[in-house]
Structures are given as C-alpha cells and as structure tokens.
Scaffold this motif. Structure first.
Motif, PDB file in Angstrom:
ATOM      1  N   GLY A  73       0.822  -1.215   0.000  1.00  0.00           N
ATOM      2  CA  GLY A  73       0.000   0.000   0.000  1.00  0.00           C
ATOM      3  C   GLY A  73       0.853   1.262   0.000  1.00  0.00           C
ATOM      4  N   LEU A  74       1.913   1.283   0.779  1.00  0.00           N
ATOM      5  CA  LEU A  74       2.803   2.443   0.792  1.00  0.00           C
ATOM      6  C   LEU A  74       3.424   2.689  -0.581  1.00  0.00           C
ATOM      7  CD1 LEU A  74       4.608   1.930   4.216  1.00  0.00           C
ATOM      8  CD2 LEU A  74       2.987   3.743   3.633  1.00  0.00           C
ATOM      9  N   ILE A  75       3.797   1.627  -1.266  1.00  0.00           N
ATOM     10  CA  ILE A  75       4.373   1.788  -2.603  1.00  0.00           C
ATOM     11  C   ILE A  75       3.323   2.277  -3.600  1.00  0.00           C
ATOM     12  CG2 ILE A  75       5.347   0.500  -4.545  1.00  0.00           C
ATOM     13  CD1 ILE A  75       6.900  -1.110  -2.444  1.00  0.00           C
ATOM     14  N   VAL A  76       2.118   1.730  -3.534  1.00  0.00           N
ATOM     15  CA  VAL A  76       1.043   2.179  -4.434  1.00  0.00           C
ATOM     16  C   VAL A  76       0.727   3.651  -4.173  1.00  0.00           C
ATOM     17  CG1 VAL A  76      -1.411   1.893  -4.973  1.00  0.00           C
ATOM     18  CG2 VAL A  76       0.063  -0.117  -4.776  1.00  0.00           C
ATOM     19  N   PHE A  77       0.648   4.038  -2.915  1.00  0.00           N
ATOM     20  CA  PHE A  77       0.391   5.442  -2.593  1.00  0.00           C
ATOM     21  C   PHE A  77       1.490   6.334  -3.147  1.00  0.00           C
ATOM     22  CE2 PHE A  77      -2.219   4.135   1.340  1.00  0.00           C
ATOM     23  CZ  PHE A  77      -3.365   4.041   0.570  1.00  0.00           C
ATOM     24  N   HIS A  78       2.721   5.866  -3.094  1.00  0.00           N
ATOM     25  CA  HIS A  78       3.831   6.644  -3.646  1.00  0.00           C
ATOM     26  C   HIS A  78       3.664   6.827  -5.149  1.00  0.00           C
ATOM     27  CE1 HIS A  78       7.832   8.231  -4.241  1.00  0.00           C
ATOM     28  NE2 HIS A  78       8.024   7.309  -5.174  1.00  0.00           N
ATOM     29  N   TRP A  79       3.306   5.749  -5.846  1.00  0.00           N
ATOM     30  CA  TRP A  79       3.129   5.840  -7.292  1.00  0.00           C
ATOM     31  C   TRP A  79       1.969   6.762  -7.662  1.00  0.00           C
ATOM     32  CZ3 TRP A  79       3.820  -0.093  -7.919  1.00  0.00           C
ATOM     33  CH2 TRP A  79       5.175  -0.388  -8.025  1.00  0.00           C
ATOM     34  N   LEU A  80       0.973   6.832  -6.790  1.00  0.00           N
ATOM     35  CA  LEU A  80      -0.162   7.719  -7.046  1.00  0.00           C
ATOM     36  C   LEU A  80       0.109   9.150  -6.599  1.00  0.00           C
ATOM     37  CD1 LEU A  80      -3.086   5.337  -5.987  1.00  0.00           C
ATOM     38  CD2 LEU A  80      -2.362   5.932  -8.305  1.00  0.00           C
ATOM     39  N   GLY A  81       1.267   9.366  -5.978  1.00  0.00           N
ATOM     40  CA  GLY A  81       1.624  10.714  -5.544  1.00  0.00           C
ATOM     41  C   GLY A  81       1.130  11.068  -4.160  1.00  0.00           C
ATOM     42  N   TRP A  82       0.669  10.098  -3.398  1.00  0.00           N
ATOM     43  CA  TRP A  82       0.132  10.356  -2.055  1.00  0.00           C
ATOM     44  C   TRP A  82       1.129   9.947  -0.975  1.00  0.00           C
ATOM     45  CZ3 TRP A  82      -4.809   7.228  -3.424  1.00  0.00           C
ATOM     46  CH2 TRP A  82      -5.565   7.952  -4.334  1.00  0.00           C
ATOM     47  N   THR A  83       2.326  10.469  -1.045  1.00  0.00           N
ATOM     48  CA  THR A  83       3.326  10.110  -0.051  1.00  0.00           C
ATOM     49  C   THR A  83       3.700  11.318   0.790  1.00  0.00           C
ATOM     50  OG1 THR A  83       5.048  10.529  -1.682  1.00  0.00           O
ATOM     51  CG2 THR A  83       4.393   8.247  -1.363  1.00  0.00           C
ATOM     52  N   ALA A  84       4.348  11.034   1.882  1.00  0.00           N
ATOM     53  CA  ALA A  84       4.842  12.114   2.737  1.00  0.00           C
ATOM     54  C   ALA A  84       5.887  12.917   1.962  1.00  0.00           C
ATOM     55  CB  ALA A  84       5.455  11.525   4.007  1.00  0.00           C
ATOM     56  N   PRO A  85       5.885  14.220   2.112  1.00  0.00           N
ATOM     57  CA  PRO A  85       6.818  15.037   1.330  1.00  0.00           C
ATOM     58  C   PRO A  85       8.285  14.800   1.700  1.00  0.00           C
ATOM     59  CG  PRO A  85       5.612  16.386   2.899  1.00  0.00           C
ATOM     60  CD  PRO A  85       5.024  15.018   2.957  1.00  0.00           C
ATOM     61  N   ASN A  86       8.554  14.295   2.882  1.00  0.00           N
ATOM     62  CA  ASN A  86       9.939  14.093   3.288  1.00  0.00           C
ATOM     63  C   ASN A  86      10.442  12.670   3.057  1.00  0.00           C
ATOM     64  OD1 ASN A  86       8.330  12.934   5.201  1.00  0.00           O
ATOM     65  ND2 ASN A  86       9.424  13.733   6.972  1.00  0.00           N
ATOM     66  N   LEU A  87       9.703  11.846   2.315  1.00  0.00           N
ATOM     67  CA  LEU A  87      10.116  10.476   2.015  1.00  0.00           C
ATOM     68  C   LEU A  87      11.098  10.510   0.856  1.00  0.00           C
ATOM     69  CD1 LEU A  87       9.539   7.541   2.895  1.00  0.00           C
ATOM     70  CD2 LEU A  87       7.843   7.442   1.084  1.00  0.00           C
ATOM     71  N   SER A  88      12.326  10.070   1.119  1.00  0.00           N
ATOM     72  CA  SER A  88      13.363  10.139   0.085  1.00  0.00           C
ATOM     73  C   SER A  88      13.235   8.974  -0.889  1.00  0.00           C
ATOM     74  CB  SER A  88      14.748  10.121   0.726  1.00  0.00           C
ATOM     75  OG  SER A  88      15.016   8.841   1.254  1.00  0.00           O
ATOM     76  N   GLU A  89      13.962   9.079  -1.985  1.00  0.00           N
ATOM     77  CA  GLU A  89      13.964   8.011  -2.979  1.00  0.00           C
ATOM     78  C   GLU A  89      14.593   6.742  -2.389  1.00  0.00           C
ATOM     79  OE1 GLU A  89      15.664   6.976  -7.445  1.00  0.00           O
ATOM     80  OE2 GLU A  89      15.798   9.027  -6.696  1.00  0.00           O
ATOM     81  N   ASN A  90      15.615   6.899  -1.558  1.00  0.00           N
ATOM     82  CA  ASN A  90      16.245   5.734  -0.920  1.00  0.00           C
ATOM     83  C   ASN A  90      15.256   4.998  -0.014  1.00  0.00           C
ATOM     84  OD1 ASN A  90      18.684   6.124  -2.156  1.00  0.00           O
ATOM     85  ND2 ASN A  90      19.563   7.284  -0.461  1.00  0.00           N
ATOM     86  N   GLU A  97      12.295  -3.005  -1.788  1.00  0.00           N
ATOM     87  CA  GLU A  97      13.120  -4.177  -1.479  1.00  0.00           C
ATOM     88  C   GLU A  97      12.452  -5.057  -0.428  1.00  0.00           C
ATOM     89  OE1 GLU A  97      15.989  -5.578  -2.696  1.00  0.00           O
ATOM     90  OE2 GLU A  97      15.594  -4.156  -4.306  1.00  0.00           O
ATOM     91  N   ILE A  98      11.838  -4.425   0.580  1.00  0.00           N
ATOM     92  CA  ILE A  98      11.135  -5.191   1.613  1.00  0.00           C
ATOM     93  C   ILE A  98       9.997  -6.002   0.988  1.00  0.00           C
ATOM     94  CG2 ILE A  98       9.610  -4.991   3.631  1.00  0.00           C
ATOM     95  CD1 ILE A  98      11.384  -2.618   4.501  1.00  0.00           C
ATOM     96  N   VAL A  99       9.268  -5.375   0.081  1.00  0.00           N
ATOM     97  CA  VAL A  99       8.167  -6.073  -0.583  1.00  0.00           C
ATOM     98  C   VAL A  99       8.712  -7.226  -1.427  1.00  0.00           C
ATOM     99  CG1 VAL A  99       6.345  -5.837  -2.301  1.00  0.00           C
ATOM    100  CG2 VAL A  99       6.615  -4.106  -0.541  1.00  0.00           C
ATOM    101  N   LYS A 100       9.786  -6.992  -2.161  1.00  0.00           N
ATOM    102  CA  LYS A 100      10.372  -8.050  -2.989  1.00  0.00           C
ATOM    103  C   LYS A 100      10.843  -9.223  -2.131  1.00  0.00           C
ATOM    104  CE  LYS A 100      13.495  -6.459  -5.791  1.00  0.00           C
ATOM    105  NZ  LYS A 100      14.465  -5.619  -6.547  1.00  0.00           N
ATOM    106  N   ILE A 101      11.514  -8.934  -1.040  1.00  0.00           N
ATOM    107  CA  ILE A 101      11.995  -9.995  -0.156  1.00  0.00           C
ATOM    108  C   ILE A 101      10.819 -10.717   0.489  1.00  0.00           C
ATOM    109  CG2 ILE A 101      13.227 -10.454   1.999  1.00  0.00           C
ATOM    110  CD1 ILE A 101      15.125  -8.135   1.167  1.00  0.00           C
TER     111      ILE A 101
END
Length: 122
Positions: A73-90, A97-101
């Motif tokens: 859900g956090l990744i989907v929200f990021h792709w939709l542009g609904w993320t916290a402004p201070n969330l870095s690309e790293n 990576e957590i989702v992949k693992i």
C-alpha cells in the motif's frame, strides 16, 4: 543459490583433484550435502509457517500478509503521488526491497509447504 555454490565448489574440486573419477565422486557428495542442507532449511521454514497458520489468534495467523499489504500500500500510494513530502527516494527503494523480499519469502514458504505435503504423502 545451491547451483551457484555447487558450481563454484565443482571448479575448486576439479583443480584440486586431477583424477576425474575422484573429482566427480566428491562433487556428487558435495551436491548431496548442499541439497540436504537446503531441505533442512525448507523444513524449518515450513514448520514456522505452519505453526503460525494454525495458531489460535487471528493476528498470529495473519501478521505476515497484513505487513506485506501495508508495504505494498505504501508503494502504491507513492506511485499515485500520495506520499509524505519528506520520504526520500532511498526510503522508497528500501520499501520496494522489503516487498520483494517478503513476496519472495512467501512464495518460497508456500512452495516448501506444498513440497513437504507431497513428500509426506509419498
């Protein structure tokens, strides 16, 4: 992973033992040991997943899927542009990576569980 380790050890054995018969015998023993170690690891993972899945508590049975859905859900929200402004690309890449693992572990765990059921029936 087993095949990579087996190939590496096979090359070392080929260099260390000039006699091909002896080298092949040793490679077969190494491969059998690696497979046995991998089987033991899969058995342990299967037992953990089985005990969690058969637990009495709803949370005990479902904490892994709920956690993975949260990260997805956090990744989907990021792709939709609904993320916290201070969330870095790293940080975003770390979530991916957590989702992949997690998904890889789930797939391996389910495969191991099915393999163990088939092995017990035979």
């Amino acid at each position: 992973m087993i095949s990579a380790i087996s190939n590496l050890l096979g090359k070392v054995i080929d260099k260390a033992f000039p006699d091909k018969t002896e080298a092949n015998r040793l490679k077969a023993q190494v491969s059998a040991q690696l497979i046995a170690m991998d089987l033991e690891e899969l058995k342990a993972a299967t037992q953990i997943i089985t005990s969690e899945a058969s637990g009495e508590s709803w949370l005990q049975r479902n904490w892994r899927p709920v956690t993975m859905l949260t990260f997805v859900g956090l990744i989907v929200f990021h792709w939709l542009g609904w993320t916290a402004p201070n969330l870095s690309e790293n940080q975003t890449l770390a979530l991916l990576e957590i989702v992949k693992i997690g998904l890889g572990g789930y797939v391996v765990g389910r495969s191991a569980e099915k393999a163990m059921k088939a092995w017990k029936q035979s």
